[in-house]
Enzyme design. Structure first.
Site, PDB file in Angstrom:
ATOM      1  N   TYR A 109       0.838  -1.195   0.000  1.00  0.00           N
ATOM      2  CA  TYR A 109       0.000   0.000   0.000  1.00  0.00           C
ATOM      3  C   TYR A 109       0.876   1.248   0.000  1.00  0.00           C
ATOM      4  O   TYR A 109       1.654   1.478   0.938  1.00  0.00           O
ATOM      5  CB  TYR A 109      -0.925   0.032   1.215  1.00  0.00           C
ATOM      6  CG  TYR A 109      -2.001  -1.028   1.216  1.00  0.00           C
ATOM      7  CD1 TYR A 109      -2.203  -1.865   0.128  1.00  0.00           C
ATOM      8  CD2 TYR A 109      -2.833  -1.202   2.324  1.00  0.00           C
ATOM      9  CE1 TYR A 109      -3.187  -2.833   0.136  1.00  0.00           C
ATOM     10  CE2 TYR A 109      -3.821  -2.170   2.338  1.00  0.00           C
ATOM     11  CZ  TYR A 109      -3.987  -2.985   1.243  1.00  0.00           C
ATOM     12  OH  TYR A 109      -4.971  -3.956   1.256  1.00  0.00           O
ATOM     13  N   SER A 263     -14.049  -4.282  -0.033  1.00  0.00           N
ATOM     14  CA  SER A 263     -14.751  -3.689  -1.167  1.00  0.00           C
ATOM     15  C   SER A 263     -16.250  -3.965  -1.154  1.00  0.00           C
ATOM     16  O   SER A 263     -16.805  -4.471  -2.135  1.00  0.00           O
ATOM     17  CB  SER A 263     -14.152  -4.172  -2.488  1.00  0.00           C
ATOM     18  OG  SER A 263     -14.684  -3.445  -3.583  1.00  0.00           O
TER      19      SER A 263
END
Length: 404
Positions: A109, A263
């Protein structure tokens, strides 16, 4: 009135009134008022937050003893790249004070900057280490050939580097992000077991593994007296259901694998507005996130048929008195086989909006869920195991008789 002001007003009302019956039942059934609860670090504000939301629940992750909140905060896209350090600190603080006790990150990330920022904020806050759960992922792809793979060297060195960025002595869960077909499964399981035995991690889990790969890891662990994974982290939303609803419940029942999903809004596609070419969801407004949408969102998702489904979901959310985002998150949380739903936020206001999805979950009764199913029309159906009476062919029978 802003979402934040509405949330604060609700908290004041709750503080000055008797706790609702629903909240009290949550405390009793889920053990949210135990001495290990992070609420006790600030009882007045944290208790009010949980009472107002009356939906934060603490559950055992799979069949392990680790208790986590049913909503977790993810740092993908936002931390270390798209938001400032001050905004990140505000978001993390709101999440923690609202009862969220699990924070997810990864070495990939923002090229490690997400871990750096998360570690910096945690050190600044000085919260009790036992009051929160940190998970990080090691991704073996996207590196030079000599640094690729899930070898013992890459796993141990990768975790050590993550701990340095996080400024922590250990992570609670080490996720292996995607399996490595070029590395023996035994080596992966042995390396994860070593990390746990050395105190670098408490547990390990898989991310984006197939059920067969998860079962193989478990079998290898049992065969060689090693430590098996406890959780699979995977994508789950209204238009991505097969794995979570058809495969993982069986793994939970057979080998105790928990499910952590990400998600719930389908990269913003589910709650966005594509018919006018405008992405309304804040994360979708980021250039890098829009590129991810192009990569992960299926082409059929932009077809008129799916557009019609999203319009119906939007109308249902409006009728229900919530946003599409809240309905999407609440729908994911309603699945009892999902132990934790990871969500991100780019602003404190957006996090407050996401947290209010917890109020929608109890209202999703069978009638509403059936209405959603009629709109989606994509509920996975597990094929029954067909057993046939196998009989050897004539040639096989002759061969067997000759050998005997």
């Amino acid at each position: 009135m802003s979402i934040k002001s509405e949330h604060n007003k609700a908290n004041v009302i709750i503080q000055n009134s008797i706790h609702t019956r629903t909240a009290s039942l949550e405390y009793l059934e889920e053990g949210t008022m135990s001495t290990d609860s992070p609420m006790l670090t600030n009882p007045s504000t944290r208790q009010a937050s949980l009472s107002g939301l009356s939906g934060i629940r603490y559950r055992n992750l799979g069949k392990s003893g680790l208790r986590i909140s049913n909503i977790g905060l993810g740092t993908w896209v936002t931390f270390g790249s798209q938001i400032t350090e001050e905004v990140a600190e505000d978001i993390l603080t709101i999440a923690y004070e609202s009862g969220i006790n699990i924070f997810d990150t990864a070495d990939i990330y923002a090229n490690g900057r997400a871990e750096l920022l998360l570690g910096k904020i945690l050190k600044k806050k000085g919260w009790r280490r036992s009051s929160y759960v940190i998970t990080t992922k090691l991704f073996w792809g996207g590196k030079p050939d000599t640094e690729r793979g899930l070898s013992r060297k890459q796993i141990i060195e990768g975790l050590t580097a993550s701990l340095e960025r996080l400024q922590l002595g250990y992570v609670d869960i080490l996720f292996i992000n995607k399996s490595d077909p070029m590395c023996p499964m035994e080596e992966v399981v042995r390396a994860c077991t070593y990390c746990i035995n050395q105190g670098l991690a408490m547990y390990w889990g898989t991310s984006r593994w197939t059920p067969i790969e998860i079962m193989e890891a478990y079998t290898v662990a049992r065969q060689f007296n090693l430590i098996p994974p406890i959780v699979e982290q995977t994508e789950y939303h209204m238009f991505q259901r097969e794995k979570v609803e058809s495969c993982l419940p069986e793994l939970l029942h057979k080998i105790g694998i928990g499910t952590m999903t990400w998600s719930p809004q389908a990269f913003g596609w589910l709650t966005g507005k594509f018919d006018e070419g405008i992405q309304l969801l804040s994360r979708g407004s980021f250039r890098s996130f829009s590129a991810l949408q192009e990569k992960f969102v299926p082409d059929e998702g932009r077809s008129p048929r799916y557009q019609a489904k999203m319009n119906e979901i939007s109308a249902l959310a409006e009728k229900f008195g919530c946003t599409k985002t809240q309905l999407a998150i609440a729908w994911s949380l309603k699945n009892e086989n999902v132990h934790c739903v990871l969500m991100g936020a780019s602003t404190p206001e957006q996090l407050y909006e996401h947290l209010h999805a917890l109020q929608i979950v109890p209202r999703l009764n069978p009638l509403i869920l059936n209405e959603i199913e009629k709109i989606l029309d994509n509920k996975p159906i597990r094929q029954p195991l067909i057993r046939t009476n196998w009989r050897p062919s004539l040639s096989e029978a002759e061969h067997n008789s000759k050998e005997s």
